[in-house]
Design a protein around this motif. Sequence first.
Motif, PDB file in Angstrom:
ATOM      1  N   SER A 357       0.804  -1.580   0.202  1.00  0.00           N
ATOM      2  CA  SER A 357       0.347   0.087   0.308  1.00  0.00           C
ATOM      3  C   SER A 357       0.609   1.353   0.132  1.00  0.00           C
ATOM      4  N   ARG A 358       0.808   1.667  -0.746  1.00  0.00           N
ATOM      5  CA  ARG A 358       1.363   3.605  -0.989  1.00  0.00           C
ATOM      6  C   ARG A 358       1.005   4.641   0.037  1.00  0.00           C
ATOM      7  N   ALA A 359      -0.474   3.896   0.432  1.00  0.00           N
ATOM      8  CA  ALA A 359      -1.053   5.015   2.046  1.00  0.00           C
ATOM      9  C   ALA A 359       0.730   4.464   2.757  1.00  0.00           C
ATOM     10  N   ARG A 360       0.361   3.339   2.901  1.00  0.00           N
ATOM     11  CA  ARG A 360       1.160   2.522   4.618  1.00  0.00           C
ATOM     12  C   ARG A 360       2.462   3.232   3.870  1.00  0.00           C
ATOM     13  N   THR A 361       3.189   3.288   3.223  1.00  0.00           N
ATOM     14  CA  THR A 361       4.332   4.007   2.767  1.00  0.00           C
ATOM     15  C   THR A 361       4.707   4.794   3.158  1.00  0.00           C
ATOM     16  N   ILE A 362       3.736   5.652   2.685  1.00  0.00           N
ATOM     17  CA  ILE A 362       3.612   6.663   2.836  1.00  0.00           C
ATOM     18  C   ILE A 362       3.880   7.223   4.740  1.00  0.00           C
ATOM     19  N   ALA A 363       3.025   6.739   5.495  1.00  0.00           N
ATOM     20  CA  ALA A 363       3.008   7.342   6.948  1.00  0.00           C
ATOM     21  C   ALA A 363       3.269   6.341   7.605  1.00  0.00           C
ATOM     22  N   ARG A 364       4.876   5.459   6.775  1.00  0.00           N
ATOM     23  CA  ARG A 364       5.236   4.859   7.682  1.00  0.00           C
ATOM     24  C   ARG A 364       6.738   5.505   7.436  1.00  0.00           C
ATOM     25  N   THR A 365       6.650   5.811   6.545  1.00  0.00           N
ATOM     26  CA  THR A 365       8.138   6.946   6.116  1.00  0.00           C
ATOM     27  C   THR A 365       7.547   8.368   6.878  1.00  0.00           C
ATOM     28  N   ALA A 366       6.900   8.647   7.466  1.00  0.00           N
ATOM     29  CA  ALA A 366       6.502   9.828   8.206  1.00  0.00           C
ATOM     30  C   ALA A 366       6.807   9.337   9.642  1.00  0.00           C
ATOM     31  N   LYS A 367       6.895   8.845  10.148  1.00  0.00           N
ATOM     32  CA  LYS A 367       6.589   8.297  11.342  1.00  0.00           C
ATOM     33  C   LYS A 367       7.636   8.149  11.658  1.00  0.00           C
ATOM     34  N   GLU A 368       8.762   7.690  10.793  1.00  0.00           N
ATOM     35  CA  GLU A 368       9.846   7.099  10.937  1.00  0.00           C
ATOM     36  C   GLU A 368      11.131   8.327  11.195  1.00  0.00           C
ATOM     37  N   THR A 369      10.489   9.355  10.361  1.00  0.00           N
ATOM     38  CA  THR A 369      11.862  10.874  10.198  1.00  0.00           C
ATOM     39  C   THR A 369      11.219  12.030  10.673  1.00  0.00           C
ATOM     40  N   GLY A 370       9.991  11.209  11.496  1.00  0.00           N
ATOM     41  CA  GLY A 370       9.547  12.511  12.503  1.00  0.00           C
ATOM     42  C   GLY A 370       8.678  13.449  12.154  1.00  0.00           C
ATOM     43  N   CYS A 371       7.816  13.467  11.173  1.00  0.00           N
ATOM     44  CA  CYS A 371       6.832  13.631  11.182  1.00  0.00           C
ATOM     45  C   CYS A 371       5.817  13.892  10.689  1.00  0.00           C
ATOM     46  N   ASP A 372       5.477  15.599  11.166  1.00  0.00           N
ATOM     47  CA  ASP A 372       3.721  15.307  11.862  1.00  0.00           C
ATOM     48  C   ASP A 372       2.117  15.687  10.594  1.00  0.00           C
ATOM     49  N   LEU A 373       3.418  15.791   9.251  1.00  0.00           N
ATOM     50  CA  LEU A 373       2.479  16.689   8.425  1.00  0.00           C
ATOM     51  C   LEU A 373       2.544  15.878   6.820  1.00  0.00           C
ATOM     52  N   ILE A 374       1.808  14.859   6.347  1.00  0.00           N
ATOM     53  CA  ILE A 374       2.442  14.831   4.950  1.00  0.00           C
ATOM     54  C   ILE A 374       1.344  15.665   4.486  1.00  0.00           C
ATOM     55  N   THR A 375       2.108  16.428   3.441  1.00  0.00           N
ATOM     56  CA  THR A 375       1.885  17.301   1.942  1.00  0.00           C
ATOM     57  C   THR A 375       1.685  16.678   0.844  1.00  0.00           C
ATOM     58  N   VAL A 376       0.164  16.092   0.349  1.00  0.00           N
ATOM     59  CA  VAL A 376       0.678  15.222  -0.511  1.00  0.00           C
ATOM     60  C   VAL A 376       0.671  15.645  -2.035  1.00  0.00           C
ATOM     61  N   PRO A 377       0.801  15.465  -3.310  1.00  0.00           N
ATOM     62  CA  PRO A 377      -0.224  15.545  -4.444  1.00  0.00           C
ATOM     63  C   PRO A 377      -1.499  15.338  -4.815  1.00  0.00           C
ATOM     64  N   TYR A 378      -2.773  16.058  -5.411  1.00  0.00           N
ATOM     65  CA  TYR A 378      -3.965  15.586  -5.534  1.00  0.00           C
ATOM     66  C   TYR A 378      -3.813  14.849  -7.229  1.00  0.00           C
ATOM     67  N   ARG A 379      -3.794  13.347  -6.910  1.00  0.00           N
ATOM     68  CA  ARG A 379      -4.321  12.384  -7.593  1.00  0.00           C
ATOM     69  C   ARG A 379      -5.624  11.973  -7.781  1.00  0.00           C
ATOM     70  N   THR A 380      -5.916  11.309  -8.805  1.00  0.00           N
ATOM     71  CA  THR A 380      -7.762  10.606  -9.146  1.00  0.00           C
ATOM     72  C   THR A 380      -7.709   9.258  -9.386  1.00  0.00           C
ATOM     73  N   GLY A 381      -8.976   8.921  -9.082  1.00  0.00           N
ATOM     74  CA  GLY A 381      -9.034   7.155  -8.627  1.00  0.00           C
ATOM     75  C   GLY A 381     -10.460   7.226 -10.031  1.00  0.00           C
ATOM     76  N   ASN A 382     -10.848   6.354  -9.794  1.00  0.00           N
ATOM     77  CA  ASN A 382     -12.102   5.786 -10.639  1.00  0.00           C
ATOM     78  C   ASN A 382     -12.975   6.949  -9.519  1.00  0.00           C
ATOM     79  N   ASP A 383     -13.521   7.446  -8.669  1.00  0.00           N
ATOM     80  CA  ASP A 383     -14.189   8.369  -8.896  1.00  0.00           C
ATOM     81  C   ASP A 383     -14.257   8.799  -7.161  1.00  0.00           C
ATOM     82  N   GLY A 384     -13.187  10.287  -7.718  1.00  0.00           N
ATOM     83  CA  GLY A 384     -12.647  11.220  -6.200  1.00  0.00           C
ATOM     84  C   GLY A 384     -11.531  10.921  -6.625  1.00  0.00           C
ATOM     85  N   PRO A 385     -10.929  10.922  -5.266  1.00  0.00           N
ATOM     86  CA  PRO A 385      -9.448  11.039  -4.805  1.00  0.00           C
ATOM     87  C   PRO A 385      -8.577   9.789  -5.381  1.00  0.00           C
ATOM     88  N   ALA A 386      -7.685   9.518  -4.899  1.00  0.00           N
ATOM     89  CA  ALA A 386      -6.955   7.991  -5.480  1.00  0.00           C
ATOM     90  C   ALA A 386      -7.489   7.181  -4.255  1.00  0.00           C
TER      91      ALA A 386
END
Length: 530
Positions: A357-386
């Motif tokens: 999961s891309r989201a779990r990888t991003i969240a895990r990396t944020a915790k490992e690097t001590g980040c408290d905010l994730i700023t992510v580019p908007y990407r669309t899926g089949n119905d709204g956000p990816a």
Amino acid sequence: MLGPAERVRGLRKQLSRRFHGQVRAFRRWIENTRNLVHLSVLVALPLLLGAVTALSNAIDLLPFLLFPPLASGSYTLFANPESRYASPRRFVAGLTAGAFSGWIALELALRFWYQPQPQTLAADPGAVALGLLLTGVVTWGLDIEEASAFATALLVHVTGANQFAYVLSVAASSTLVAGAFVLWRDTVYEQRANILYESTRGDDHVLVPTGGPHEDATAMLGARLAAAHDAGKVVLCDIVEDEDIAAQEQALLDGHGARTDEESDVLVPQADSAGVQPGDVHQNWADFEREPPDHSEGVDAGDISQDWDAYDERAIRDRARDRAVASSATALEARAERIETVVGVPCEVVVAAGSGSRARTIARTAKETGCDLITVPYRTGNDGPAPHIRELFRGDIDVLVHQSYDGRARWSRVLVPVRQASDVSHAMIDFATRLTGGTVSVCHCIDAERERRDAEEMLANLAETADGRVETRVARADIASFLEENAAQFDLIVLGSSRDRSTASRFLSPPTYERLGDLESDIAILDRNY
């Protein structure tokens, strides 16, 4: 079967989670200015009047009948700290002027026409009327109008104490209450943004995953948010997924790979970029004739397979992963240098390898690097956000999704539409003031004119906590139509993710960002998950 120790640990963890959940819920509740004021009234008034009562019991200067106007005046101070009547000067001067006017009126009545009857609580109508008249004239003339002043003017007739002592007691007790109000206002109410709102001191370690259109603009957005705090930093992160590894692996298998680590044990064939020259063949043949290989004992097939052990599938996949990571790191380092040069905020580079999961990888990396905010580019899926954006919204780290309109890297005009006063609204305004050096516009849309006064009060409470310049606007229009008509006037529109609403509410009325068409402005969607 769990033992007693395991059960106790499990119960302790469950209770801890519930406790922390209640603390977070209370923090979100208290961040609403109205709730903070109401709680302060519930706490401050009993404590203050209890202290005055204890003082009254200790000395005879403070009559108990003084307490009703003191309590009502105290409520006016704490319940409406921003109103024109929430003034310590007006409170003390008004109550004292009322007591003084009532005393003067009583003295005049006693001198000219009033003869009080002993052992009675009757008051002279003329003295009462004159006292109220003088109170109104004095408070109006000195601009110290206070409702409780008329109560102190009346009580002078029934206190049974020395009237001059009564005036002094009013001044002393009102000064005590006013001092407590000033202390609360300066240390709690005016500082509520720094004390209660976590976005004003948090969300300064920002993780920016790559991917999506205008990812450079998203990285600059995250960098400017982090740069607003002294301890801010940016972590650029690239997720190397299966398709990246597959492309590098194919390059290795085709013979176009390059050795990236001189100490690696895995040797990958690479053709000479200059081609094979005839002289090379002759030289190799001469070397062969000079020192021919010794095959007196024959050639064992195992020797050949041993020579090729270095090229097994796992080794090539690992090698391909390393090359993909190295390639991503080079691009990220160049972007990090630009951010540090332009924005002046420390910037780190992280390349995370993950095929799940891309989201779990991003969240895990944020915790490992001590980040408290994730700023992510908007990407669309089949119905709204990816899907990975929706999954990040359900996580436990704050997320800001950025949809760039034209790749801009500076935002000087920012619009913040709010639905209600909440922790999300405060955070949206805080983020907007971090990004712009100009004025932030905060707006609320209403359905009927009768809602305008409450909407203006709500926006005023939100604007008071902001550090920068904030203007407010109440529009009688549908929010989607309002944004479509006014988006071109702004560089960025900050919206909420509506995750604080119930599933049924979001079904009946989809989040604003899902109802918008193409706007001529950048859009940022904030989701608070702390």
